[in-house]
Design a protein around this motif. Structure first.
Motif, PDB file in Angstrom:
ATOM      1  N   LYS A   1       7.354   1.525  19.600  1.00 52.74           N
ATOM      2  CA  LYS A   1       6.444   2.380  18.845  1.00 52.74           C
ATOM      3  C   LYS A   1       6.542   1.944  17.386  1.00 52.74           C
ATOM      4  CE  LYS A   1       8.392   6.244  19.786  1.00 52.74           C
ATOM      5  NZ  LYS A   1       8.726   7.678  19.905  1.00 52.74           N
ATOM      6  N   THR A   2       5.423   1.598  16.792  1.00 53.90           N
ATOM      7  CA  THR A   2       5.434   1.146  15.407  1.00 53.90           C
ATOM      8  C   THR A   2       4.359   1.867  14.606  1.00 53.90           C
ATOM      9  OG1 THR A   2       3.904  -0.674  15.884  1.00 53.90           O
ATOM     10  CG2 THR A   2       6.258  -1.152  16.016  1.00 53.90           C
ATOM     11  N   GLY A   3       4.525   1.852  13.280  1.00 55.88           N
ATOM     12  CA  GLY A   3       3.508   2.422  12.401  1.00 55.88           C
ATOM     13  C   GLY A   3       3.775   3.851  12.001  1.00 55.88           C
ATOM     14  N   GLY A   4       2.791   4.454  11.364  1.00 54.15           N
ATOM     15  CA  GLY A   4       2.935   5.801  10.817  1.00 54.15           C
ATOM     16  C   GLY A   4       2.342   6.862  11.712  1.00 54.15           C
ATOM     17  N   TYR A   5       2.813   6.921  12.959  1.00 57.95           N
ATOM     18  CA  TYR A   5       2.270   7.904  13.900  1.00 57.95           C
ATOM     19  C   TYR A   5       2.646   9.322  13.479  1.00 57.95           C
ATOM     20  CZ  TYR A   5       6.869   6.654  15.798  1.00 57.95           C
ATOM     21  OH  TYR A   5       8.193   6.337  15.934  1.00 57.95           O
ATOM     22  N   GLU A   6       1.827  10.273  13.929  1.00 56.53           N
ATOM     23  CA  GLU A   6       1.938  11.657  13.482  1.00 56.53           C
ATOM     24  C   GLU A   6       2.864  12.494  14.367  1.00 56.53           C
ATOM     25  OE1 GLU A   6       0.248  13.318  10.642  1.00 56.53           O
ATOM     26  OE2 GLU A   6       0.510  11.191  10.269  1.00 56.53           O
ATOM     27  N   SER A   7       3.186  13.683  13.843  1.00 57.15           N
ATOM     28  CA  SER A   7       3.959  14.653  14.608  1.00 57.15           C
ATOM     29  C   SER A   7       3.227  14.975  15.914  1.00 57.15           C
ATOM     30  CB  SER A   7       4.117  15.937  13.783  1.00 57.15           C
ATOM     31  OG  SER A   7       4.686  16.961  14.540  1.00 57.15           O
ATOM     32  N   GLY A   8       3.971  15.071  17.007  1.00 57.65           N
ATOM     33  CA  GLY A   8       3.368  15.355  18.310  1.00 57.65           C
ATOM     34  C   GLY A   8       3.138  14.103  19.135  1.00 57.65           C
ATOM     35  N   THR A   9       3.221  12.938  18.510  1.00 63.16           N
ATOM     36  CA  THR A   9       3.081  11.672  19.227  1.00 63.16           C
ATOM     37  C   THR A   9       4.283  11.451  20.151  1.00 63.16           C
ATOM     38  OG1 THR A   9       1.696  10.547  17.585  1.00 63.16           O
ATOM     39  CG2 THR A   9       3.173   9.164  18.881  1.00 63.16           C
TER      40      THR A   9
ATOM     41  N   VAL B   1       6.598   5.187  35.378  1.00 67.21           N
ATOM     42  CA  VAL B   1       5.579   6.144  34.945  1.00 67.21           C
ATOM     43  C   VAL B   1       5.562   6.176  33.414  1.00 67.21           C
ATOM     44  CG1 VAL B   1       4.777   8.534  35.014  1.00 67.21           C
ATOM     45  CG2 VAL B   1       5.890   7.524  37.026  1.00 67.21           C
ATOM     46  N   ILE B   2       4.390   5.946  32.852  1.00 65.41           N
ATOM     47  CA  ILE B   2       4.219   5.902  31.398  1.00 65.41           C
ATOM     48  C   ILE B   2       3.296   7.035  30.986  1.00 65.41           C
ATOM     49  CG2 ILE B   2       3.573   4.475  29.417  1.00 65.41           C
ATOM     50  CD1 ILE B   2       3.681   2.044  31.365  1.00 65.41           C
ATOM     51  N   GLU B   3       3.769   7.877  30.055  1.00 63.02           N
ATOM     52  CA  GLU B   3       2.963   8.986  29.537  1.00 63.02           C
ATOM     53  C   GLU B   3       2.830   8.823  28.021  1.00 63.02           C
ATOM     54  OE1 GLU B   3       3.962  12.943  31.406  1.00 63.02           O
ATOM     55  OE2 GLU B   3       5.688  11.774  32.106  1.00 63.02           O
ATOM     56  N   PRO B   4       1.663   8.366  27.542  1.00 65.31           N
ATOM     57  CA  PRO B   4       1.486   8.110  26.112  1.00 65.31           C
ATOM     58  C   PRO B   4       0.569   9.134  25.428  1.00 65.31           C
ATOM     59  CG  PRO B   4      -0.056   6.777  27.337  1.00 65.31           C
ATOM     60  CD  PRO B   4       0.608   7.713  28.343  1.00 65.31           C
ATOM     61  N   TYR B   5       0.881   9.413  24.188  1.00 66.35           N
ATOM     62  CA  TYR B   5      -0.016  10.204  23.333  1.00 66.35           C
ATOM     63  C   TYR B   5       0.173   9.707  21.908  1.00 66.35           C
ATOM     64  CZ  TYR B   5      -2.432  14.107  21.102  1.00 66.35           C
ATOM     65  OH  TYR B   5      -3.318  14.863  20.360  1.00 66.35           O
ATOM     66  N   LEU B   6      -0.861   9.092  21.341  1.00 66.31           N
ATOM     67  CA  LEU B   6      -0.750   8.449  20.032  1.00 66.31           C
ATOM     68  C   LEU B   6      -1.700   9.089  19.028  1.00 66.31           C
ATOM     69  CD1 LEU B   6       0.285   6.346  18.098  1.00 66.31           C
ATOM     70  CD2 LEU B   6      -1.205   4.649  19.178  1.00 66.31           C
ATOM     71  N   SER B   7      -1.134   9.933  18.181  1.00 65.76           N
ATOM     72  CA  SER B   7      -1.891  10.590  17.112  1.00 65.76           C
ATOM     73  C   SER B   7      -1.487   9.970  15.778  1.00 65.76           C
ATOM     74  CB  SER B   7      -1.589  12.097  17.094  1.00 65.76           C
ATOM     75  OG  SER B   7      -2.216  12.735  16.005  1.00 65.76           O
ATOM     76  N   THR B   8      -2.471   9.559  14.973  1.00 68.83           N
ATOM     77  CA  THR B   8      -2.143   8.882  13.720  1.00 68.83           C
ATOM     78  C   THR B   8      -3.286   8.970  12.719  1.00 68.83           C
ATOM     79  OG1 THR B   8      -1.346   6.799  12.774  1.00 68.83           O
ATOM     80  CG2 THR B   8      -3.026   6.643  14.500  1.00 68.83           C
ATOM     81  N   TYR B   9      -2.937   8.853  11.438  1.00 71.79           N
ATOM     82  CA  TYR B   9      -3.923   8.732  10.369  1.00 71.79           C
ATOM     83  C   TYR B   9      -3.896   7.338   9.754  1.00 71.79           C
ATOM     84  CZ  TYR B   9      -4.695  13.753  10.472  1.00 71.79           C
ATOM     85  OH  TYR B   9      -5.032  15.024  10.873  1.00 71.79           O
ATOM     86  N   SER B  10      -2.881   6.545  10.124  1.00 70.25           N
ATOM     87  CA  SER B  10      -2.713   5.204   9.580  1.00 70.25           C
ATOM     88  C   SER B  10      -2.349   4.265  10.725  1.00 70.25           C
ATOM     89  CB  SER B  10      -1.619   5.216   8.502  1.00 70.25           C
ATOM     90  OG  SER B  10      -0.409   5.713   9.023  1.00 70.25           O
TER      91      SER B  10
ATOM     92  N   ALA C   1       0.851  -1.198   0.000  1.00 68.78           N
ATOM     93  CA  ALA C   1       0.000   0.000   0.000  1.00 68.78           C
ATOM     94  C   ALA C   1       0.878   1.236   0.000  1.00 68.78           C
ATOM     95  CB  ALA C   1      -0.912   0.009   1.220  1.00 68.78           C
ATOM     96  N   PHE C   2       0.435   2.290  -0.676  1.00 70.29           N
ATOM     97  CA  PHE C   2       1.138   3.565  -0.636  1.00 70.29           C
ATOM     98  C   PHE C   2       0.664   4.332   0.594  1.00 70.29           C
ATOM     99  CE2 PHE C   2       1.550   2.421  -5.094  1.00 70.29           C
ATOM    100  CZ  PHE C   2       2.880   2.721  -5.342  1.00 70.29           C
ATOM    101  N   ILE C   3       1.612   4.725   1.449  1.00 68.99           N
ATOM    102  CA  ILE C   3       1.308   5.337   2.743  1.00 68.99           C
ATOM    103  C   ILE C   3       1.937   6.721   2.815  1.00 68.99           C
ATOM    104  CG2 ILE C   3       1.542   5.120   5.246  1.00 68.99           C
ATOM    105  CD1 ILE C   3      -0.222   2.976   4.039  1.00 68.99           C
ATOM    106  N   LYS C   4       1.193   7.683   3.405  1.00 62.62           N
ATOM    107  CA  LYS C   4       1.712   9.019   3.642  1.00 62.62           C
ATOM    108  C   LYS C   4       1.792   9.277   5.143  1.00 62.62           C
ATOM    109  CE  LYS C   4      -0.046  11.014  -0.670  1.00 62.62           C
ATOM    110  NZ  LYS C   4      -0.892  12.061  -1.284  1.00 62.62           N
ATOM    111  N   VAL C   5       2.918   9.841   5.589  1.00 60.41           N
ATOM    112  CA  VAL C   5       3.137  10.106   7.011  1.00 60.41           C
ATOM    113  C   VAL C   5       3.700  11.517   7.172  1.00 60.41           C
ATOM    114  CG1 VAL C   5       4.472   9.461   9.059  1.00 60.41           C
ATOM    115  CG2 VAL C   5       3.525   7.686   7.581  1.00 60.41           C
ATOM    116  N   SER C   6       3.159  12.264   8.132  1.00 56.70           N
ATOM    117  CA  SER C   6       3.673  13.601   8.425  1.00 56.70           C
ATOM    118  C   SER C   6       4.933  13.502   9.273  1.00 56.70           C
ATOM    119  CB  SER C   6       2.623  14.432   9.156  1.00 56.70           C
ATOM    120  OG  SER C   6       3.177  15.658   9.599  1.00 56.70           O
ATOM    121  N   LEU C   7       5.972  14.231   8.876  1.00 57.85           N
ATOM    122  CA  LEU C   7       7.187  14.310   9.675  1.00 57.85           C
ATOM    123  C   LEU C   7       7.110  15.422  10.705  1.00 57.85           C
ATOM    124  CD1 LEU C   7       9.942  13.825   6.927  1.00 57.85           C
ATOM    125  CD2 LEU C   7       8.716  12.093   8.257  1.00 57.85           C
TER     126      LEU C   7
END
Length: 279
Positions: free
Chosen positions: A261-269, A184-193, A115-121
């Motif tokens: 951390k895997t996948g096409g997570y977004e900026s700010g993650t 202590v775990i602090e997560p934030y997961l923003s993604t489009y894919s 698949a063709f995937i787009k990810v924000s840097l």
């Protein structure tokens, strides 16, 4: 004659406006752009992508792609690649010499299909001397289809000296507790894919967050229980990750903590890990 001249002038002006608007909005650089791209190492170019190959260069599937967009201003940078099950999971992206993201290029290849995937840097302040790099350093196959630069009014991404969000973990990290204390775990997961977080203690998973897109309700799971408060409903059917999440696990000296951390997570993650690791 006057009417024809006036009509021609109006059309000409609108054409210029349309052209200037398109130029200001986006710059798309395809993998074939020899004027803005430089390939070093084991890159092979075919009809729809460039990729590190054992059939190119020294055959080590290592190399660096350098892009010089020659832009001035604040831009969001999006990379596109072709995801397959045979890709590597540590495509390393740099902007102005600082590492900004690692991307798993296998993510998005569902059921063995590519698949063709787009990810924000992220969003970055660029000058005509700025460079964007994709580095393939682990001998696995990585793909490059293109970069898109879009003008942005957002605040540029906060990049630490080591790359990424300050305090964030790498794509794969491990820690050993030097004494008893709290993890202590602090997560934030923003993604489009598709993207995921996993945290394990001595091989047992204590936290996971698996998301397939930007809107589905896919809450974080902590110690086997889904945390509905980890998602915010913006409007019916449109969910986002909640900010400010924090989870605590009691550790004993000598226990090993592993995070991925895997996948096409977004900026700010980010996935921040802290605890009794420094003695």
């Amino acid at each position: 004659m006057m009417k024809k001249a006036t009509c021609f002038l109006i059309v000409f002006v609108f054409s210029l406006l349309a052209l200037s608007t398109a130029d200001a909005a986006d710059l798309k650089i395809k993998f074939t752009d020899k004027g803005r791209l430089n390939y070093e190492g084991d890159w092979k170019l075919i009809s729809y992508q460039a990729y590190t190959s054992k059939d190119a260069g020294k055959g080590g599937r290592r190399g660096t792609l350098t892009c010089e967009p020659k832009l001035s201003g604040t831009y969001q940078i999006i990379t596109e690649f072709k995801a397959t099950v045979n890709r590597g999971n540590r495509a390393q992206y740099y902007v102005n010499g600082a590492k900004v993201k690692e991307v798993d290029q296998r993510a998005g290849a569902a059921n063995g299909k590519s698949a063709f995937i787009k990810v924000s840097l992220g969003v970055f302040a660029l000058t005509p001397e700025s460079k964007v790099e994709l580095r393939a350093e682990d001998g696995k196959s990585y793909s490059f289809v293109g970069f898109t630069f879009t003008t942005s009014t957002d605040v540029p991404s906060d990049v630490s000296p080591d790359g990424g969000i300050e305090g964030d973990t790498a794509a794969e990290s491990s820690f050993v507790a030097k004494s008893d204390g709290d993890l202590v775990i602090e997560p934030y997961l923003s993604t489009y894919s598709p993207a995921a977080f996993h945290v394990l203690v001595d091989g047992k998973e204590v936290l996971s967050w698996v998301r397939s897109n930007s809107t589905s309700k896919e809450p974080l799971v902590f110690q086997g229980t889904a945390d509905d408060k980890s998602m915010i409903e913006n409007k019916p059917g449109d969910f986002s990750p909640a900010p400010g999440l924090k989870y605590t696990v009691a550790l004993k000296a000598g226990q090993k903590v592993t995070s991925t951390k895997t996948g096409g997570y977004e900026s700010g993650t980010y996935l921040k890990i802290s605890g009794p690791f420094d003695g």
